[in-house]
Write an enzyme that holds these catalytic residues in place. Structure first.
Site, PDB file in Angstrom:
ATOM      1  N   ASN A 295     -72.453  48.101 -57.053  1.00 24.72           N
ATOM      2  CA  ASN A 295     -71.839  47.874 -55.742  1.00 24.72           C
ATOM      3  C   ASN A 295     -70.496  48.598 -55.654  1.00 24.72           C
ATOM      4  O   ASN A 295     -70.083  49.254 -56.616  1.00 24.72           O
ATOM      5  CB  ASN A 295     -71.687  46.376 -55.470  1.00 24.72           C
ATOM      6  CG  ASN A 295     -70.859  45.703 -56.555  1.00 24.72           C
ATOM      7  OD1 ASN A 295     -69.703  46.021 -56.727  1.00 24.72           O
ATOM      8  ND2 ASN A 295     -71.495  44.810 -57.319  1.00 24.72           N
TER       9      ASN A 295
ATOM     10  N   ASP B 125     -75.842  40.864 -57.738  1.00 27.50           N
ATOM     11  CA  ASP B 125     -76.642  39.645 -57.537  1.00 27.50           C
ATOM     12  C   ASP B 125     -78.090  39.849 -57.941  1.00 27.50           C
ATOM     13  O   ASP B 125     -78.789  38.900 -58.266  1.00 27.50           O
ATOM     14  CB  ASP B 125     -76.565  39.224 -56.068  1.00 27.50           C
ATOM     15  CG  ASP B 125     -75.173  38.731 -55.728  1.00 27.50           C
ATOM     16  OD1 ASP B 125     -74.634  37.932 -56.517  1.00 27.50           O
ATOM     17  OD2 ASP B 125     -74.613  39.166 -54.694  1.00 27.50           O
TER      18      ASP B 125
ATOM     19  N   LYS C  23     -86.409  57.626 -69.018  1.00 26.46           N
ATOM     20  CA  LYS C  23     -86.232  57.938 -67.592  1.00 26.46           C
ATOM     21  C   LYS C  23     -87.582  57.893 -66.874  1.00 26.46           C
ATOM     22  O   LYS C  23     -88.542  58.542 -67.301  1.00 26.46           O
ATOM     23  CB  LYS C  23     -85.592  59.321 -67.448  1.00 26.46           C
ATOM     24  CG  LYS C  23     -85.198  59.631 -66.032  1.00 26.46           C
ATOM     25  CD  LYS C  23     -84.535  60.995 -65.912  1.00 26.46           C
ATOM     26  CE  LYS C  23     -84.404  61.357 -64.454  1.00 26.46           C
ATOM     27  NZ  LYS C  23     -83.952  62.721 -64.259  1.00 26.46           N
TER      28      LYS C  23
ATOM     29  N   ASP D   9     -76.040  33.398 -62.698  1.00 25.66           N
ATOM     30  CA  ASP D   9     -74.724  33.173 -62.091  1.00 25.66           C
ATOM     31  C   ASP D   9     -73.725  32.776 -63.176  1.00 25.66           C
ATOM     32  O   ASP D   9     -73.832  31.703 -63.760  1.00 25.66           O
ATOM     33  CB  ASP D   9     -74.805  32.099 -61.005  1.00 25.66           C
ATOM     34  CG  ASP D   9     -73.621  32.216 -60.075  1.00 25.66           C
ATOM     35  OD1 ASP D   9     -72.487  32.029 -60.548  1.00 25.66           O
ATOM     36  OD2 ASP D   9     -73.827  32.547 -58.887  1.00 25.66           O
TER      37      ASP D   9
ATOM     38  N   VAL E   8     -70.305  32.264 -63.095  1.00 29.08           N
ATOM     39  CA  VAL E   8     -69.312  31.223 -62.809  1.00 29.08           C
ATOM     40  C   VAL E   8     -69.963  29.838 -62.764  1.00 29.08           C
ATOM     41  O   VAL E   8     -69.371  28.851 -63.215  1.00 29.08           O
ATOM     42  CB  VAL E   8     -68.497  31.574 -61.535  1.00 29.08           C
ATOM     43  CG1 VAL E   8     -69.275  31.377 -60.280  1.00 29.08           C
ATOM     44  CG2 VAL E   8     -67.202  30.803 -61.481  1.00 29.08           C
TER      45      VAL E   8
ATOM     46  N   PHE F 104     -64.144  34.407 -56.149  1.00 30.11           N
ATOM     47  CA  PHE F 104     -63.902  35.276 -54.986  1.00 30.11           C
ATOM     48  C   PHE F 104     -65.174  35.335 -54.160  1.00 30.11           C
ATOM     49  O   PHE F 104     -66.274  35.342 -54.719  1.00 30.11           O
ATOM     50  CB  PHE F 104     -63.514  36.685 -55.445  1.00 30.11           C
ATOM     51  CG  PHE F 104     -62.040  36.827 -55.699  1.00 30.11           C
ATOM     52  CD1 PHE F 104     -61.467  36.225 -56.808  1.00 30.11           C
ATOM     53  CD2 PHE F 104     -61.235  37.527 -54.820  1.00 30.11           C
ATOM     54  CE1 PHE F 104     -60.102  36.324 -57.038  1.00 30.11           C
ATOM     55  CE2 PHE F 104     -59.869  37.635 -55.035  1.00 30.11           C
ATOM     56  CZ  PHE F 104     -59.293  37.040 -56.146  1.00 30.11           C
TER      57      PHE F 104
ATOM     58  N   LYS G 133     -69.825  27.841 -51.463  1.00 28.19           N
ATOM     59  CA  LYS G 133     -70.000  28.460 -52.798  1.00 28.19           C
ATOM     60  C   LYS G 133     -69.071  27.816 -53.811  1.00 28.19           C
ATOM     61  O   LYS G 133     -69.453  27.562 -54.954  1.00 28.19           O
ATOM     62  CB  LYS G 133     -69.667  29.960 -52.743  1.00 28.19           C
ATOM     63  CG  LYS G 133     -70.784  30.796 -52.199  1.00 28.19           C
ATOM     64  CD  LYS G 133     -70.427  32.270 -52.237  1.00 28.19           C
ATOM     65  CE  LYS G 133     -71.478  33.053 -51.480  1.00 28.19           C
ATOM     66  NZ  LYS G 133     -71.155  34.462 -51.321  1.00 28.19           N
TER      67      LYS G 133
ATOM     68  N   LYS H 224     -70.784  25.971 -56.975  1.00 25.06           N
ATOM     69  CA  LYS H 224     -70.648  26.607 -58.292  1.00 25.06           C
ATOM     70  C   LYS H 224     -69.622  25.898 -59.171  1.00 25.06           C
ATOM     71  O   LYS H 224     -69.313  26.376 -60.263  1.00 25.06           O
ATOM     72  CB  LYS H 224     -70.259  28.080 -58.131  1.00 25.06           C
ATOM     73  CG  LYS H 224     -71.318  28.924 -57.400  1.00 25.06           C
ATOM     74  CD  LYS H 224     -70.997  30.406 -57.534  1.00 25.06           C
ATOM     75  CE  LYS H 224     -71.881  31.262 -56.637  1.00 25.06           C
ATOM     76  NZ  LYS H 224     -71.879  32.665 -57.045  1.00 25.06           N
TER      77      LYS H 224
END
Ligand code: C5P
Length: 382
Positions: A195, A265, A275, A291, A293, A308, A322, A326
């Site tokens: 990202n 995610d 490859k 996940d 956290v 965050f 969230k 979490k």
């Protein structure tokens, strides 16, 4: 300023300190004025430049009394020897002797053999033991043509050390674990899903926590940023690597965990060992990453957790959800579609959300956001 070739960098240093809203008064030794003219420093500092003990008979007391920080850059071997032994034979060394109780930072610069000379090392050690802070020197090409240690630290590093020296140590005793940057989820050895995270927010948090006296570990995905000095930096690539590092480190002794990383995610269901031929890669099956956290937040003995939430659109309710689901204590919401906010910018506009309420902040630098996060965290923890 003392007399070394690196004195040319001090003009830029004075300028950048002013940009950082410091008021700067320059004291030059006679030798430094052979390298750079006092007029250059007067212009850069926008202030009178002092050179002699006899310009103003009380300057050696008045200047250190008015200062928050005494910064010597460059600091030559000769000046360091004088400071370490209480010699006061010019304005700068006399100010140094009179600066008891003033934070003092030196940026040594000299030839590598001088830097390694035992006589010099004794002087440097003695200054360090008496609480004088040091920034640099670094390795590289020296003015004499040799290569090695002795180059004065670069201006941004000196500014950072000055900011750290001036910051109250209100996070002393805290062990802060911070994650930053993106993760990479590999499809095959050359392709991955990732990202746009630059890591800037996480690195700003690491600098702020270090400046405030915390012991900081930064677990970072791939970024183009330079690791902040004084921070233990652990580089990872995948979300599994990050999970491993965070679980090991948060589980042992972190008192605060700040999850600023943009953990991917989704990742490919399986990673090919070689490859994949482009004709074979028509459909990619994805699976959710673990996940990180939530695994820490759901644990028994756990650190104070800040997360965050980068969202597209004004969605602080979703961020709060969230935080609760979490097991976090606080979440920092930002809308990445807003100008000046989110990925790869130096600024951010955030809402700090915790169990007691929400605080919407103005657009500000990521360094200021980092300090606001720790200010709020201290209020909640108190
Ligand atoms: O991706 P999401 O918006 O749910 O992220 C919210 C928080 O959860 C962030 O602090 C992020 O670092 C963390 N997170 C995580 N592990 C993941 C995904 C997100 O720890 N796999």
């Amino acid at each position: 300023m003392t007399g070394g070739v690196a004195a040319y960098k001090s003009v830029e240093l004075a300028r950048r300190l002013r940009d950082a809203e410091a008021s700067v008064t320059v004291i030059m030794t006679e030798a430094s004025a052979r390298f750079i003219t006092p007029l250059s420093l007067e212009t850069a500092s926008q202030n009178r430049v002092y050179r002699s003990l006899f310009d103003d008979p009380m300057a050696h007391i008045a200047l250190p009394s008015a200062a928050d920080l005494l910064l010597v850059a460059p600091a030559t071997a000769n000046s360091i020897a004088k400071f370490a032994n209480g010699i006061a034979d010019d304005l700068l060394s006399t100010c140094f002797l009179a600066a008891t109780g003033v934070r003092t930072l030196i940026a040594p610069a000299m030839n590598r053999r001088m830097y390694e000379n035992p006589a010099f090392r004794r002087n440097l050690d003695s200054l360090r033991e008496s609480g004088v802070l040091q920034v640099g020197p670094s390795q590289g090409f020296l003015a004499c043509g040799e290569e090695g240690i002795g180059r004065m630290a670069e201006v941004p590093e000196i500014i950072e050390a000055a900011a750290a020296a001036l910051t109250p140590k209100d996070l002393a005793g805290e062990k802060v674990l911070i994650t930053a940057g993106p993760t990479r989820e590999y499809i095959d050895p050359v392709r991955f899903i990732s990202n746009r995270s630059s890591g800037k927010m996480g690195f700003a948090l690491a600098r702020a926590a270090r400046n405030r006296g915390a012991e900081v570990t930064l677990v970072t995905g791939p970024t183009c940023l330079t690791p902040p000095p004084g921070v233990l930096c652990v580089s990872v690539e995948t979300s599994d690597d990050m999970l491993f590092e965070v679980q090991n480190r948060a589980g042992i002794d972190a008192t605060i965990l700040v999850m600023a990383a943009a953990v991917a995610d989704f990742g490919p269901e399986c990673r090919a060992d070689s490859k994949i031929d482009k004709t074979d890669l028509l459909t990619l099956t994805l699976k959710k990453t673990k996940d990180i956290v939530a695994t820490i937040g759901g644990g028994g003995r756990r650190p104070f957790i800040v997360g965050f939430a980068a969202e597209t659109g004004q969605n602080p309710d979703r961020a709060e959800q969230k935080m609760r689901s979490k097991g976090m204590d606080m979440i920092v919401f930002n809308d990445v579609t807003e100008p000046g906010s989110g990925f790869d910018t130096d600024t951010n506009r955030v809402v700090l959300i915790d169990r007691a309420g929400r605080h919407a902040l103005e657009l500000m630098s990521k360094d200021d956001v980092a300090d606001a996060v720790f200010d709020r965290l201290r209020e909640i923890k108190a």
